[in-house]
Design an enzyme around this catalytic site. Structure first.
Site, PDB file in Angstrom:
ATOM      1  N   LYS A   1      19.069 -45.080  36.636  1.00  0.00           N
ATOM      2  CA  LYS A   1      18.064 -45.359  37.420  1.00  0.00           C
ATOM      3  C   LYS A   1      16.814 -44.654  36.886  1.00  0.00           C
ATOM      4  O   LYS A   1      15.733 -45.173  36.696  1.00  0.00           O
ATOM      5  CB  LYS A   1      18.060 -45.761  38.729  1.00  0.00           C
ATOM      6  CG  LYS A   1      19.492 -46.234  38.930  1.00  0.00           C
ATOM      7  CD  LYS A   1      18.528 -48.044  38.804  1.00  0.00           C
ATOM      8  CE  LYS A   1      19.982 -49.124  39.205  1.00  0.00           C
ATOM      9  NZ  LYS A   1      19.498 -49.979  38.918  1.00  0.00           N
TER      10      LYS A   1
ATOM     11  N   TYR B   1      25.076 -42.477  38.635  1.00  0.00           N
ATOM     12  CA  TYR B   1      24.234 -43.867  38.645  1.00  0.00           C
ATOM     13  C   TYR B   1      22.950 -43.668  39.010  1.00  0.00           C
ATOM     14  O   TYR B   1      21.749 -44.214  38.129  1.00  0.00           O
ATOM     15  CB  TYR B   1      24.890 -44.376  39.893  1.00  0.00           C
ATOM     16  CG  TYR B   1      24.020 -45.487  41.133  1.00  0.00           C
ATOM     17  CD1 TYR B   1      24.202 -47.134  40.002  1.00  0.00           C
ATOM     18  CD2 TYR B   1      23.429 -45.527  42.220  1.00  0.00           C
ATOM     19  CE1 TYR B   1      23.140 -48.130  40.639  1.00  0.00           C
ATOM     20  CE2 TYR B   1      22.627 -45.851  42.507  1.00  0.00           C
ATOM     21  CZ  TYR B   1      21.984 -47.208  42.222  1.00  0.00           C
ATOM     22  OH  TYR B   1      21.695 -47.964  42.544  1.00  0.00           O
TER      23      TYR B   1
ATOM     24  N   SER C   1      16.382 -46.869  42.725  1.00  0.00           N
ATOM     25  CA  SER C   1      17.361 -46.093  43.765  1.00  0.00           C
ATOM     26  C   SER C   1      16.742 -45.370  44.696  1.00  0.00           C
ATOM     27  O   SER C   1      15.876 -44.488  43.595  1.00  0.00           O
ATOM     28  CB  SER C   1      18.520 -46.164  43.533  1.00  0.00           C
ATOM     29  OG  SER C   1      19.850 -46.090  44.429  1.00  0.00           O
TER      30      SER C   1
HETATM   31  N1  UFG Z   1      30.712 -44.921  54.342  1.00  0.00           N
HETATM   32  C1  UFG Z   1      31.860 -44.255  55.593  1.00  0.00           C
HETATM   33  N2  UFG Z   1      32.691 -45.217  55.660  1.00  0.00           N
HETATM   34  C2  UFG Z   1      32.736 -46.355  54.968  1.00  0.00           C
HETATM   35  C3  UFG Z   1      31.706 -46.872  53.949  1.00  0.00           C
HETATM   36  C4  UFG Z   1      30.553 -45.658  53.567  1.00  0.00           C
HETATM   37  O1  UFG Z   1      31.580 -43.737  56.302  1.00  0.00           O
HETATM   38  O2  UFG Z   1      33.604 -46.824  54.437  1.00  0.00           O
HETATM   39  C5  UFG Z   1      29.682 -43.907  54.897  1.00  0.00           C
HETATM   40  C6  UFG Z   1      29.257 -42.987  53.286  1.00  0.00           C
HETATM   41  O3  UFG Z   1      29.331 -41.725  53.252  1.00  0.00           O
HETATM   42  C7  UFG Z   1      27.899 -43.057  53.742  1.00  0.00           C
HETATM   43  C8  UFG Z   1      27.159 -44.186  54.282  1.00  0.00           C
HETATM   44  O4  UFG Z   1      28.264 -44.757  54.765  1.00  0.00           O
HETATM   45  O5  UFG Z   1      26.757 -41.710  54.469  1.00  0.00           O
HETATM   46  C9  UFG Z   1      26.597 -45.091  53.996  1.00  0.00           C
HETATM   47  O6  UFG Z   1      27.927 -45.694  52.576  1.00  0.00           O
HETATM   48  P1  UFG Z   1      27.394 -47.223  51.627  1.00  0.00           P
HETATM   49  O7  UFG Z   1      28.502 -47.234  50.668  1.00  0.00           O
HETATM   50  O8  UFG Z   1      26.905 -48.247  52.582  1.00  0.00           O
HETATM   51  O9  UFG Z   1      26.090 -46.604  50.990  1.00  0.00           O
HETATM   52  P2  UFG Z   1      24.746 -45.251  50.286  1.00  0.00           P
HETATM   53  O10 UFG Z   1      24.478 -44.659  51.013  1.00  0.00           O
HETATM   54  O11 UFG Z   1      26.963 -44.616  49.495  1.00  0.00           O
HETATM   55  O12 UFG Z   1      24.508 -45.616  49.083  1.00  0.00           O
HETATM   56  C10 UFG Z   1      23.664 -46.639  49.364  1.00  0.00           C
HETATM   57  C11 UFG Z   1      23.885 -47.294  47.392  1.00  0.00           C
HETATM   58  C12 UFG Z   1      23.929 -46.862  46.112  1.00  0.00           C
HETATM   59  C13 UFG Z   1      22.148 -46.110  46.555  1.00  0.00           C
HETATM   60  C14 UFG Z   1      22.162 -45.908  48.260  1.00  0.00           C
HETATM   61  C15 UFG Z   1      20.680 -45.800  48.323  1.00  0.00           C
HETATM   62  O13 UFG Z   1      25.572 -48.388  47.028  1.00  0.00           O
HETATM   63  O14 UFG Z   1      23.121 -47.300  45.631  1.00  0.00           O
HETATM   64  O15 UFG Z   1      22.138 -46.467  48.872  1.00  0.00           O
HETATM   65  O16 UFG Z   1      20.522 -45.343  49.520  1.00  0.00           O
HETATM   66  F1  UFG Z   1      21.740 -45.856  45.702  1.00  0.00           F
END
Ligand code: UFG
Length: 334
Positions: free
Chosen positions: A147, A143, A119
């Site tokens: 990895k 997490y 990741s």
């Molecule tokens: N976000 C919101 N509202 C929501 C959900 C997410 O504003 O309801 C924002 C988050 O704060 C973040 C972006 O949207 O800035 C993307 O969030 P995600 O939860 O979709 O994904 P993440 O970037 O947090 O994490 C994902 C995977 C991880 C991985 C990571 C690598 O879940 O397992 O990408 O970039 F490690």
């Protein structure tokens, strides 16, 4: 050449998309999954499935002994970074302990090839964007640390036991099968695009924007969204390069190399769905980096990877098709 491939977590989101592709190419697949988050409905009816848990070494040794494999693809793990900061032990036990058991089973059965789901989370909050594979590895959550530990274990198993390994470092895996057969069914859903689509479907009241005070043009965090089918193709290429002996140990960033802010994603969801998306601004989510964008030149140049579906429009269209047809997931298709 057709291979026997043992796939942990094959009933999950990226796993099932990869199973579909590899089976179509004629490979013989065994899926090993505990079905905690995986779905039987996400697998072809004729695929060989073993219900087992990587935390129980006997389960995986028995499964791999009964199904000798030319290669392993290791998807199974917990993925919610936020959860990992509340209950780290659960993550180390499953993601690290489970991987160790898998490696033991591989040695016991003389299986020497593995493609590992890593990741972008291993990089933490990088100082240099776009991120190349040799960027510092300083995860900001447990997490990501799990990895990184497994990647390091693979390094030593490569040196000591001649295990050949490719780690694929996914950025934000999104979108659904362009043929509409497979999707994403993860409860509780926390990821941006599926949550926004649930709001569009009226299943959630509003999209919460986690922070609008980042140092980005619209103040919301930027991510690199990469289509799950493009990720599936990267697994195929990684397997082939290991099987042919071209690669023996390597790691690749897999991303679209383009960043979109939460605000830009929300706008695109409104355009594609034609629905309203009520939004509320909330505080930043703990541990969220400001900006993650991949440099995937190495995957393109070394593996010959060519993402086809990773433009934001296609990502959201394919996801919308699946979510609007399966508003409650696999079991409750419309
Ligand atoms: N976000 C919101 N509202 C929501 C959900 C997410 O504003 O309801 C924002 C988050 O704060 C973040 C972006 O949207 O800035 C993307 O969030 P995600 O939860 O979709 O994904 P993440 O970037 O947090 O994490 C994902 C995977 C991880 C991985 C990571 C690598 O879940 O397992 O990408 O970039 F490690």
């Amino acid at each position: 050449m057709a291979m026997n491939i043992f796939i942990t977590g094959g009933a999950g989101y990226i796993g099932s998309h990869t199973v579909k592709l590899l089976q179509k190419l004629g490979h013989r697949i065994t899926v090993f999954d505990n079905f905690e988050f995986g779905h039987r409905e996400a697998l072809p009816t004729n695929v060989h499935v073993i219900r087992g848990d990587l935390r129980r070494k006997d389960d995986v040794v028995r499964a791999l002994t009964a199904n000798p494999a030319d290669a392993v693809i290791h998807f199974a793990s917990y993925i919610e970074a936020g959860d990992s900061m509340r209950d780290p032990g659960r993550f180390y036990e499953n993601n690290v302990g489970g991987s160790l058991n898998l490696l033991s089973a591989m040695l016991a059965t003389k299986t020497r090839v593995i493609v590992f789901s890593s990741s972008a989370a291993i990089y933490g909050d990088p100082k240099v964007i776009p991120i190349t594979e040799n960027a510092p590895k300083e995860p900001t959550n447990v997490y990501g640390h799990t990895k990184l530990i497994v990647e390091e274990m693979l390094h030593w198993y490569h040196r000591i036991h001649e295990v050949r390994a490719v780690s694929l470092r996914y950025f934000n895996a999104v979108g659904c099968d362009p043929e509409g057969e497979l999707g994403l069914d993860h409860e509780p859903e926390t990821h941006l695009i599926p949550v926004a689509l649930k709001v569009a479907l009226g299943l959630r009241p509003a999209l919460e924007i986690f922070g609008n005070d980042y140092g980005t043009p619209d103040g919301t965090a930027i991510r690199d969204y990469v289509h799950v089918t493009d990720l599936a193709h990267a697994h195929r290429l990684a397997l082939e390069s290991l099987a042919s002996g071209k690669e023996t140990f390597n790691a690749f960033n897999l991303g679209s190399e383009t960043g979109f802010s939460v605000g830009q994603v929300a706008k695109e969801v409104i355009l594609v769905t034609g629905r309203e998306i009520p939004m509320v601004v909330k505080p930043r989510r703990a541990g969220d980096p400001e900006k993650l964008i991949a440099n995937s030149a190495k995957a393109r140049e070394v593996l010959g990877w060519q993402p086809k579906y990773s433009d934001l429009r296609t990502i959201i269209e394919t996801a919308w098709r699946w979510h609007s047809q399966h508003p409650y997931g696999y079991r409750n298709a419309r």
